[in-house]
Scaffold this motif. Sequence first.
Motif, mmCIF file in Angstrom:
data_model
loop_
_atom_site.group_PDB
_atom_site.id
_atom_site.type_symbol
_atom_site.label_atom_id
_atom_site.label_comp_id
_atom_site.label_asym_id
_atom_site.label_seq_id
_atom_site.Cartn_x
_atom_site.Cartn_y
_atom_site.Cartn_z
ATOM 1 N N ASN A 80 -1.766 15.479 -5.205
ATOM 2 C CA ASN A 80 -2.292 16.650 -4.518
ATOM 3 C C ASN A 80 -2.061 16.507 -3.020
ATOM 4 O OD1 ASN A 80 -3.670 18.781 -3.519
ATOM 5 N ND2 ASN A 80 -5.461 18.544 -4.888
ATOM 6 N N ALA A 81 -0.910 17.018 -2.576
ATOM 7 C CA ALA A 81 -0.499 16.838 -1.187
ATOM 8 C C ALA A 81 -1.470 17.505 -0.219
ATOM 9 C CB ALA A 81 0.921 17.365 -0.971
ATOM 10 N N ASP A 82 -2.084 18.615 -0.656
ATOM 11 C CA ASP A 82 -2.971 19.362 0.237
ATOM 12 C C ASP A 82 -4.159 18.526 0.691
ATOM 13 O OD1 ASP A 82 -1.362 21.548 0.040
ATOM 14 O OD2 ASP A 82 -2.460 22.412 -1.652
ATOM 15 N N SER A 83 -4.678 17.763 -0.237
ATOM 16 C CA SER A 83 -5.882 17.002 0.099
ATOM 17 C C SER A 83 -5.560 15.614 0.651
ATOM 18 C CB SER A 83 -6.779 16.854 -1.136
ATOM 19 O OG SER A 83 -6.109 16.045 -2.092
ATOM 20 N N TYR A 84 -4.262 15.313 0.817
ATOM 21 C CA TYR A 84 -3.875 13.977 1.287
ATOM 22 C C TYR A 84 -3.856 13.914 2.797
ATOM 23 C CZ TYR A 84 -1.130 9.857 2.280
ATOM 24 O OH TYR A 84 -0.701 8.665 2.795
ATOM 25 N N ILE A 85 -4.703 13.113 3.371
ATOM 26 C CA ILE A 85 -4.696 12.928 4.822
ATOM 27 C C ILE A 85 -4.233 11.506 5.129
ATOM 28 C CG2 ILE A 85 -6.106 12.893 6.918
ATOM 29 C CD1 ILE A 85 -8.071 14.769 5.235
ATOM 30 N N PRO A 86 -2.996 11.387 5.672
ATOM 31 C CA PRO A 86 -2.477 10.031 5.908
ATOM 32 C C PRO A 86 -3.284 9.311 6.975
ATOM 33 C CG PRO A 86 -0.970 11.681 6.806
ATOM 34 C CD PRO A 86 -2.054 12.431 6.090
ATOM 35 N N GLN A 87 -3.708 8.118 6.688
ATOM 36 C CA GLN A 87 -4.432 7.273 7.640
ATOM 37 C C GLN A 87 -3.526 6.105 8.007
ATOM 38 O OE1 GLN A 87 -7.417 7.861 8.815
ATOM 39 N NE2 GLN A 87 -8.041 9.558 7.477
ATOM 40 N N PRO A 88 -3.382 5.824 9.277
ATOM 41 C CA PRO A 88 -2.609 4.627 9.628
ATOM 42 C C PRO A 88 -3.240 3.402 8.983
ATOM 43 C CG PRO A 88 -3.433 5.736 11.616
ATOM 44 C CD PRO A 88 -3.946 6.505 10.439
ATOM 45 N N VAL A 89 -2.389 2.513 8.513
ATOM 46 C CA VAL A 89 -2.918 1.296 7.898
ATOM 47 C C VAL A 89 -2.442 0.075 8.671
ATOM 48 C CG1 VAL A 89 -3.143 2.247 5.567
ATOM 49 C CG2 VAL A 89 -0.966 1.226 6.286
ATOM 50 N N LYS A 90 -3.253 -0.961 8.593
ATOM 51 C CA LYS A 90 -2.935 -2.201 9.279
ATOM 52 C C LYS A 90 -1.983 -3.026 8.408
ATOM 53 C CE LYS A 90 -6.822 -3.595 11.643
ATOM 54 N NZ LYS A 90 -8.052 -4.428 11.832
ATOM 55 N N VAL A 91 -0.855 -3.426 8.942
ATOM 56 C CA VAL A 91 0.011 -4.344 8.202
ATOM 57 C C VAL A 91 0.306 -5.555 9.067
ATOM 58 C CG1 VAL A 91 1.142 -2.556 6.800
ATOM 59 C CG2 VAL A 91 2.150 -3.237 8.991
ATOM 60 N N GLU A 92 0.591 -6.664 8.385
ATOM 61 C CA GLU A 92 0.932 -7.879 9.105
ATOM 62 C C GLU A 92 2.446 -7.885 9.358
ATOM 63 O OE1 GLU A 92 0.328 -11.790 7.125
ATOM 64 O OE2 GLU A 92 -1.326 -11.908 8.561
ATOM 65 N N VAL A 93 2.861 -8.092 10.583
ATOM 66 C CA VAL A 93 4.297 -8.180 10.888
ATOM 67 C C VAL A 93 4.570 -9.505 11.590
ATOM 68 C CG1 VAL A 93 4.640 -5.674 11.044
ATOM 69 C CG2 VAL A 93 4.062 -6.995 13.106
ATOM 70 N N GLY A 94 5.851 -9.778 11.747
ATOM 71 C CA GLY A 94 6.247 -10.986 12.466
ATOM 72 C C GLY A 94 6.058 -12.236 11.635
ATOM 73 N N GLY A 95 6.032 -13.338 12.318
ATOM 74 C CA GLY A 95 5.947 -14.626 11.633
ATOM 75 C C GLY A 95 7.293 -15.323 11.712
ATOM 76 N N ALA A 96 7.257 -16.618 11.912
ATOM 77 C CA ALA A 96 8.494 -17.399 11.973
ATOM 78 C C ALA A 96 8.260 -18.736 11.291
ATOM 79 C CB ALA A 96 8.913 -17.637 13.427
ATOM 80 N N THR A 97 9.300 -19.230 10.641
ATOM 81 C CA THR A 97 9.283 -20.597 10.115
ATOM 82 C C THR A 97 10.400 -21.338 10.840
ATOM 83 O OG1 THR A 97 8.537 -19.849 7.943
ATOM 84 C CG2 THR A 97 9.560 -22.017 8.048
ATOM 85 N N VAL A 98 10.073 -22.451 11.456
ATOM 86 C CA VAL A 98 11.070 -23.211 12.219
ATOM 87 C C VAL A 98 11.151 -24.636 11.685
ATOM 88 C CG1 VAL A 98 11.837 -23.925 14.524
ATOM 89 C CG2 VAL A 98 10.456 -21.845 14.268
ATOM 90 N N PHE A 99 12.331 -25.029 11.258
ATOM 91 C CA PHE A 99 12.575 -26.399 10.801
ATOM 92 C C PHE A 99 13.243 -27.185 11.929
ATOM 93 C CE2 PHE A 99 13.431 -23.998 6.669
ATOM 94 C CZ PHE A 99 12.150 -24.206 6.177
ATOM 95 N N ILE A 100 12.718 -28.383 12.204
ATOM 96 C CA ILE A 100 13.345 -29.250 13.215
ATOM 97 C C ILE A 100 14.160 -30.302 12.476
ATOM 98 C CG2 ILE A 100 12.950 -30.655 15.277
ATOM 99 C CD1 ILE A 100 11.488 -28.133 15.642
ATOM 100 N N MET A 101 15.455 -30.245 12.625
ATOM 101 C CA MET A 101 16.357 -31.138 11.899
ATOM 102 C C MET A 101 17.008 -32.132 12.864
ATOM 103 S SD MET A 101 16.175 -29.470 8.920
ATOM 104 C CE MET A 101 17.535 -30.213 8.006
ATOM 105 N N PRO A 102 17.076 -33.402 12.472
ATOM 106 C CA PRO A 102 17.787 -34.361 13.316
ATOM 107 C C PRO A 102 19.283 -34.051 13.320
ATOM 108 C CG PRO A 102 17.275 -35.357 11.193
ATOM 109 C CD PRO A 102 16.614 -33.999 11.205
#
Lengths: 109, 109, 109
Positions: A80-102
């Motif tokens: 029911n598109a008429d009654s749908y009110i989009p609300q911004p949602v919180k999402v997790e972004v970013g993140g890094a994995t770093v390997f230190i190699m000899p």
Amino acid sequence: MKLLIAIVQDKDTSRLTDVLGEEDFKLTKLATTGGFLKEGNTTLMIGTDDDYVDRALEIFRDNCSKREQMVAPISPMGGNADSYIPQPVKVEVGGATVFIMPMEQYYKF
Amino acid sequence: MKLLIAIVQDKDTSRLTDVLGEEDFKLTKLATTGGFLKEGNTTLMIGTDDDYVDRALEIFRDNCSKREQMVAPISPMGGNADSYIPQPVKVEVGGATVFIMPMEQYYKF
Amino acid sequence: MKLLIAIVQDKDTSRLTDVLGEEDFKLTKLATTGGFLKEGNTTLMIGTDDDYVDRALEIFRDNCSKREQMVAPISPMGGNADSYIPQPVKVEVGGATVFIMPMEQYYKF
Ligand code: NI
Ligand code: NI
Ligand code: NI
């Protein structure tokens, strides 16, 4: 010498490589098709002297740590598109994995 | 055992992999989207016994060292085309960065 | 810590990554454009504690060892098609090369 292998989100790659480049880190980007992080990500290889590893890690921490972001949701298909009110949602972004190699040696030809 | 990680220019990759293959080096090519060298480049991984590292380095030196090349410049868009005489210009091509990484073991299944 | 770098055939990648994921291995897929194995292949990077290396190797052995498979041959272009009876032929598929690399540290941001 160390080789840092870092997996970062695509959206953080451009800013990150700018900052790394400004501080003279030499990096190679590998096309990455999946992995540690759920969204599209990029693998970076950075060869560096031991003395600069801490600084490189600091740049990763400052530029691609996990963080929350508000995003507009996609409106649902059908329903029911008429009654749908989009609300911004919180999402997790970013993140890094770093390997230190000899690294034993490196050569430039 | 060592793992050689080499970043070479795309234009040198084909000749290089031919020569490495003729001498029984086993290599894997990774799609590389940017990095150490300004032009399009490729990352190669080569697993090898310690005894063959020097020979592999020699092959890199012989087949992808930095060198100068004369190229015809692109003629400028617009401007006075009649008076424009293209002169070949010297550009630097090639170049390789090779990291020698320790490898503890390898398995083939 | 170890970094496992594995080159596997494309056709084994999906099953392999499912099994590795079910056992909580974290992996990154790199697009690979050629190499050790003749057919299309994929390079996987897996960062893991030393204690889990044997289990990871077992998963590779179970899911992508070299094996024979019967395949229907492509019928030859032209030639006498009426008298051509395609016979399935045995081909070798699968195979993995796994490098065990020492890792000094890793960080997650
Ligand atoms: Ni500087
Ligand atoms: Ni031979
Ligand atoms: Ni679990």
